[in-house]
Write a protein that holds these residues in place. Structure first.
Motif, short mmCIF file in Angstrom:
data_model
loop_
_atom_site.label_atom_id
_atom_site.label_comp_id
_atom_site.label_asym_id
_atom_site.label_seq_id
_atom_site.Cartn_x
_atom_site.Cartn_y
_atom_site.Cartn_z
N ALA A 23 0.85 -1.19 0.00
CA ALA A 23 0.00 0.00 0.00
C ALA A 23 0.88 1.24 0.00
N ALA A 24 0.63 2.13 -0.94
CA ALA A 24 1.46 3.32 -1.10
C ALA A 24 0.70 4.57 -0.66
N SER A 25 1.43 5.50 -0.09
CA SER A 25 0.89 6.81 0.24
C SER A 25 1.99 7.85 0.04
N ILE A 28 1.76 10.12 -6.13
CA ILE A 28 0.65 9.97 -7.07
C ILE A 28 0.81 8.59 -7.68
N PHE A 29 0.22 7.62 -7.02
CA PHE A 29 0.47 6.21 -7.28
C PHE A 29 0.27 5.86 -8.76
N SER A 30 -0.78 6.37 -9.34
CA SER A 30 -1.13 5.97 -10.71
C SER A 30 -0.07 6.39 -11.73
N ARG A 31 0.80 7.30 -11.37
CA ARG A 31 1.82 7.77 -12.30
C ARG A 31 3.12 6.98 -12.23
N TYR A 32 3.25 6.14 -11.22
CA TYR A 32 4.50 5.43 -11.00
C TYR A 32 4.47 4.01 -11.54
N THR A 68 2.73 -13.27 -10.54
CA THR A 68 1.93 -12.29 -11.27
C THR A 68 1.85 -10.99 -10.50
N ILE A 69 2.24 -9.91 -11.13
CA ILE A 69 2.13 -8.59 -10.52
C ILE A 69 0.88 -7.90 -11.06
N SER A 70 0.22 -7.17 -10.19
CA SER A 70 -0.96 -6.41 -10.59
C SER A 70 -1.06 -5.17 -9.72
N ARG A 71 -1.95 -4.26 -10.11
CA ARG A 71 -2.11 -3.05 -9.34
C ARG A 71 -3.57 -2.62 -9.34
N ASP A 72 -3.93 -1.90 -8.27
CA ASP A 72 -5.25 -1.31 -8.16
C ASP A 72 -5.03 0.17 -7.84
N ASN A 73 -5.15 1.00 -8.85
CA ASN A 73 -4.86 2.42 -8.65
C ASN A 73 -5.87 3.09 -7.72
N ALA A 74 -7.08 2.56 -7.66
CA ALA A 74 -8.09 3.13 -6.76
C ALA A 74 -7.71 2.90 -5.30
N LYS A 75 -6.94 1.85 -5.05
CA LYS A 75 -6.53 1.52 -3.68
C LYS A 75 -5.06 1.86 -3.43
N ASN A 76 -4.39 2.43 -4.43
CA ASN A 76 -2.95 2.75 -4.29
C ASN A 76 -2.16 1.53 -3.84
N THR A 77 -2.47 0.39 -4.43
CA THR A 77 -1.89 -0.87 -3.98
C THR A 77 -1.38 -1.68 -5.17
N VAL A 78 -0.22 -2.29 -4.96
CA VAL A 78 0.33 -3.22 -5.93
C VAL A 78 0.42 -4.59 -5.27
N TYR A 79 0.19 -5.62 -6.06
CA TYR A 79 0.14 -6.98 -5.53
C TYR A 79 1.17 -7.87 -6.23
N LEU A 80 1.54 -8.93 -5.54
CA LEU A 80 2.37 -9.96 -6.15
C LEU A 80 1.77 -11.31 -5.75
#
Length: 116
Positions: A23-25, A28-32, A68-80
């Motif tokens: 979880a990122a804070s 601007i998560f969606s730009r990274y 598998t890597i994925s992301r949810d920009n609405a939650k500012n979270t990246v998963y593995l």
């Protein structure tokens, strides 16, 4: 203040699965581009996978098909998502926010241990 907080690590048997979250804070998560790296005892930190702001993914060759890597920009979270885990996957897994191709920010890491 930038914070990357990993979770989801633990002890798992060979062949098992784990899902890590980061979880990122403070950014601007969606730009990274976001990345997962790992460091095993006595070894250098290595790239596991990255995912761009446009959800393009890249994996270490040895891990393709299992992770598998994925992301949810609405939650500012990246998963593995890690499947078919092997003892050699044992490491501390770190989340990173990547800027111009280089890790700019790091999380504190989460331990993954694969053992019977």
């Amino acid at each position: 203040q930038v914070q990357l907080v990993e979770s989801g690590g633990g002890l798992v048997q060979p062949g098992g699965s784990l899902r890590l979250s980061c979880a990122a804070s403070g950014i601007i998560f969606s730009r990274y581009t976001m990345g997962w790296y790992r460091q095993a005892p006595g070894k250098q930190r290595e790239l596991v996978a990255t995912i761009t702001s446009g959800a393009n993914t890249n994996y270490a060759d040895s891990l393709k098909g299992r992770f598998t890597i994925s992301r949810d920009n609405a939650k500012n979270t990246v998963y593995l998502q890690m499947n078919s885990l092997k003892p050699e996957d044992t490491a501390v897994y770190y989340c990173s926010a990547v800027y111009y191709g280089l890790p700019a920010y790091w999380g504190q890491g989460t331990q993954v241990t694969v053992s019977s």
